[in-house]
Design a protein around this motif. Structure first.
Motif, mmCIF file in Angstrom:
data_model
loop_
_atom_site.group_PDB
_atom_site.id
_atom_site.type_symbol
_atom_site.label_atom_id
_atom_site.label_comp_id
_atom_site.label_asym_id
_atom_site.label_seq_id
_atom_site.Cartn_x
_atom_site.Cartn_y
_atom_site.Cartn_z
ATOM 1 N N VAL A 218 24.129 41.084 7.449
ATOM 2 C CA VAL A 218 22.815 41.411 6.894
ATOM 3 C C VAL A 218 23.000 41.955 5.484
ATOM 4 N N GLU A 219 21.973 41.787 4.652
ATOM 5 C CA GLU A 219 21.955 42.351 3.303
ATOM 6 C C GLU A 219 20.762 43.306 3.222
ATOM 7 N N VAL A 220 21.025 44.575 3.014
ATOM 8 C CA VAL A 220 19.953 45.574 3.033
ATOM 9 C C VAL A 220 19.633 45.999 1.601
ATOM 10 N N PRO A 221 18.507 45.547 1.051
ATOM 11 C CA PRO A 221 18.177 45.892 -0.349
ATOM 12 C C PRO A 221 17.826 47.371 -0.502
ATOM 13 N N GLY A 222 18.036 47.866 -1.706
ATOM 14 C CA GLY A 222 17.761 49.273 -1.971
ATOM 15 C C GLY A 222 16.311 49.647 -1.778
ATOM 16 N N TRP A 223 15.388 48.713 -2.086
ATOM 17 C CA TRP A 223 13.970 49.042 -1.998
ATOM 18 C C TRP A 223 13.500 49.301 -0.565
ATOM 19 N N MET A 224 14.339 48.979 0.446
ATOM 20 C CA MET A 224 13.933 49.181 1.837
ATOM 21 C C MET A 224 14.147 50.613 2.317
ATOM 22 N N ASP A 225 14.651 51.499 1.460
ATOM 23 C CA ASP A 225 15.018 52.822 1.940
ATOM 24 C C ASP A 225 13.830 53.602 2.506
ATOM 25 N N LYS A 226 12.659 53.369 1.972
ATOM 26 C CA LYS A 226 11.468 54.039 2.494
ATOM 27 C C LYS A 226 11.227 53.630 3.948
ATOM 28 N N LEU A 227 11.398 52.358 4.235
ATOM 29 C CA LEU A 227 11.193 51.876 5.591
ATOM 30 C C LEU A 227 12.301 52.323 6.538
ATOM 31 N N LEU A 228 13.436 52.723 5.971
ATOM 32 C CA LEU A 228 14.564 53.163 6.792
ATOM 33 C C LEU A 228 14.619 54.683 6.925
ATOM 34 N N ARG A 229 13.547 55.347 6.509
ATOM 35 C CA ARG A 229 13.504 56.811 6.552
ATOM 36 C C ARG A 229 13.814 57.366 7.936
ATOM 37 N N VAL A 230 13.511 56.610 8.974
ATOM 38 C CA VAL A 230 13.655 57.071 10.348
ATOM 39 C C VAL A 230 15.092 57.467 10.691
ATOM 40 N N ARG A 231 16.071 56.887 10.016
ATOM 41 C CA ARG A 231 17.462 57.137 10.394
ATOM 42 C C ARG A 231 18.067 58.352 9.691
ATOM 43 N N TYR A 232 17.376 58.893 8.691
ATOM 44 C CA TYR A 232 17.939 59.992 7.902
ATOM 45 C C TYR A 232 17.515 61.366 8.429
ATOM 46 N N ALA A 233 18.412 62.323 8.291
ATOM 47 C CA ALA A 233 18.079 63.720 8.597
ATOM 48 C C ALA A 233 17.241 64.305 7.453
ATOM 49 N N PRO A 234 16.339 65.240 7.718
ATOM 50 C CA PRO A 234 16.018 65.745 9.062
ATOM 51 C C PRO A 234 15.228 64.701 9.856
ATOM 52 N N LEU A 235 15.598 64.497 11.110
ATOM 53 C CA LEU A 235 14.972 63.479 11.943
ATOM 54 C C LEU A 235 13.528 63.873 12.240
ATOM 55 N N ASP A 236 12.677 62.857 12.243
ATOM 56 C CA ASP A 236 11.245 63.100 12.350
ATOM 57 C C ASP A 236 10.669 62.285 13.498
ATOM 58 N N ALA A 237 9.975 62.943 14.415
ATOM 59 C CA ALA A 237 9.426 62.261 15.589
ATOM 60 C C ALA A 237 8.357 61.245 15.203
ATOM 61 N N THR A 238 7.570 61.553 14.207
ATOM 62 C CA THR A 238 6.524 60.619 13.780
ATOM 63 C C THR A 238 7.130 59.346 13.215
ATOM 64 N N GLU A 239 8.166 59.516 12.407
ATOM 65 C CA GLU A 239 8.860 58.348 11.865
ATOM 66 C C GLU A 239 9.444 57.487 12.984
ATOM 67 N N LEU A 240 9.979 58.144 14.021
ATOM 68 C CA LEU A 240 10.558 57.408 15.144
ATOM 69 C C LEU A 240 9.496 56.594 15.863
ATOM 70 N N LYS A 241 8.334 57.198 16.099
ATOM 71 C CA LYS A 241 7.252 56.467 16.757
ATOM 72 C C LYS A 241 6.838 55.244 15.945
ATOM 73 N N ARG A 242 6.724 55.444 14.650
ATOM 74 C CA ARG A 242 6.326 54.326 13.793
ATOM 75 C C ARG A 242 7.370 53.218 13.832
#
Length: 532
Positions: free
Chosen positions: A446-470
């Motif tokens: 896979v090739e993960v572009p830099g602009w996708m970091d907002k969509l990948l917020r779920v994996r970063y600390a501090p972990l967020d339950a709302t992000e996980l649900k989304r």
């Protein structure tokens, strides 16, 4: 075919050379040259011309090893390989392309998921004696096509063919990438002591266990092409004369030394006499003056195998209804059929791997199927002659590596179709595209572009339950069935599927759609910024 063809005397590869050859094969692969598809194609084309130029020499070698008729040498060995090569040469550029037609949640589309085809490395191919050219070079072709370097160890029981293969490979193929090592147990042991990316073995179960155990020490993957006590079925609904003709062919080619041929035939009792009558008539058609005097009938490979097969005939309690003649000095065993009363007869104790086979009468198909499954639950081959419904029932109830309906092992005679066993009859498959796949690693990329970091917020600390649900909502899906396993349908299902109505998350469904849209909108502008 020429009469003055020089076949080199069998000579084992010096044991001291084997480690160096294996190291050279590994080094050659590490040089990366075999990953070039054009390089592979050149090598495959050279092998094509090698087989073409050496046809008469291979015919002479196979005649010397097995008394194989030149006609059969072409049909079952050389032409088979040429067909395999032609398909590989035609399709290889397509086979090596990344596979992008794969399943994944649409939210990962921007990562361009794909499967890359990569060669495994330096591989070892161990051939068999019964079809010594084809069973050695067919997997070898797959290794070449996949971009591997390869060492081939032919069977020492077909020494003439082994020496001609070595001569041809050394003359036509890259000398640092492809090798033939000849010898017996010491040479095989030395080869198994080396580290390989894969081992491909064709032969019997006893040696297969040795190969597998040795490979396990270094976590080396193996493909095993073995044999089995293959059943055939003939019902009163079949064309009994045709069944007799085709099954006799399947058991007389190469003097029955074919891993796919039937070990026994379950014949509906009502047509047993007719079946035997047609077998005898077909035998006299095939060999008007007898098989021993025919130039079209091969011989048993050696005295050890002759003695093994003859012992089965000497100890059977059944009635010989065709053949039975043997001549150890000529390694000749006639096509022989034995009528049995019980599947516990010595004729059924092991794979005959020769021109002898049994008839077991049956009264109903259910009993016949149960007999087949008790004799050998995972044979290499299955043949059935009957009505459409009978054939389908047998196919559904009796497991096998491959199957032929209304013929003897024709499924293994088509060079481009996958061939392999199951359970005790082997693991893995080859021929055509399957040979390429056999020596290929499917590498997910896979090739993960830099602009996708907002969509990948779920994996970063501090972990967020709302992000996980989304994230779970965006990447998940709803089942099309209820808790009782019943498939849902109708308008209510589509509302439930799209909006989450009726489910535990219905309250926030609309909000999550809005969040998803906003995230995608924001991600678009991040992408634009990233591009600039």
């Amino acid at each position: 075919m020429g009469v003055n063809i020089n076949i080199p005397a069998f000579e084992a590869t010096p044991l001291d050379d084997i480690a160096h050859i294996a190291a050279t094969a590994r080094s050659s692969f590490q040089s990366q040259k075999t990953k070039d598809v054009e390089w592979r194609l050149v090598q495959l084309r050279k092998l094509y011309w090698g087989l073409t130029d050496y046809t008469e020499k291979f015919q002479a070698a196979l005649k010397k090893d097995l008394n194989k008729p030149p006609h059969d040498a072409i049909l079952s060995e050389i032409h088979h390989l040429i067909q395999d090569l032609n398909l590989t040469l035609k399709k290889l550029k397509d086979w090596v392309k990344d596979d992008k037609d794969i399943d994944y949640p649409w939210t990962f589309s921007a990562m361009k998921p794909r499967v890359r085809k990569e060669p495994l490395g330096a591989v070892l191919v161990i051939g068999a004696y019964n079809v010594p050219l084809m069973l050695s070079l067919a997997p070898f072709i797959g290794a070449m096509a996949a971009g591997c370097t390869a060492v081939l160890k032919p069977s020492e029981n077909a020494p003439a063919t082994a020496m001609v293969m070595k001569e041809m490979v050394e003359k036509y193929l890259d000398p640092s990438s492809f090798f033939v090592i000849n010898g017996a147990i010491p040479e095989s042991t030395a080869l198994l002591n080396e580290k390989w990316a894969k081992i491909f073995y064709t032969g019997n179960n006893t040696v297969a266990r040795i190969v597998s155990k040795k490979a396990a020490e270094t976590l080396t993957p193996v493909t095993l092409e073995l044999g089995g006590r293959n059943p055939s079925f003939v019902s009163k609904s079949a064309d009994v004369a045709l069944a007799a003709r085709r099954l006799l062919w399947g058991k007389t080619m190469n003097a029955g030394q074919i891993c796919l041929s039937q070990n026994y035939v379950l014949v509906e009792r009502e047509v047993v006499d007719d079946f035997i009558k047609y077998l005898k008539a077909t035998y006299h058609e095939f060999y008007p003056t007898g098989a021993q005097s025919s130039e079209d009938y091969a011989r048993i490979i050696n005295e050890r195998q002759f003695d093994r097969i003859k012992k089965m005939l000497d100890t059977t309690k059944g009635k010989i209804v065709l053949g039975g003649e043997t001549d150890r000095s000529d390694l000749y065993i006639s096509p022989t059929v034995v009528l049995l009363d019980s599947p516990d007869d010595p004729m059924m104790a092991e794979e005959s791997f020769g021109p002898i086979w049994s008839i077991l009468p049956y009264d109903n198909l259910e009993d016949a199927i149960n007999t087949a499954n008790s004799v050998d639950p995972t044979p290499l081959s299955l043949m059935t002659f009957g009505s459409k419904s009978e054939n389908q029932k047998i196919l559904g109830r009796v497991t096998s590596g491959g199957a032929s309906i209304n013929d003897a092992w024709m499924h293994g005679g088509i060079a481009t179709l996958p061939f392999g066993g199951v359970g005790e009859s082997g693991t893995g498959s080859y021929h055509g595209r399957a040979s390429f796949d056999c020596f290929t690693h499917r590498r997910t990329v896979v090739e993960v572009p830099g602009w996708m970091d907002k969509l990948l917020r779920v994996r970063y600390a501090p972990l967020d339950a709302t992000e996980l649900k989304r994230h779970l909502w965006m990447t998940g899906s709803k089942p099309g069935f209820d808790r009782d396993g019943k498939v849902l349908s109708g308008p209510s299902y589509w509302l439930w599927l799209v909006f989450g109505l009726g489910g535990p998350s219905a309250k926030g469904a609309l909000l999550r759609w809005m969040v998803l849209f906003a995230s995608a909108y924001g991600a678009f502008f991040q992408w634009k910024k990233y591009q600039s």
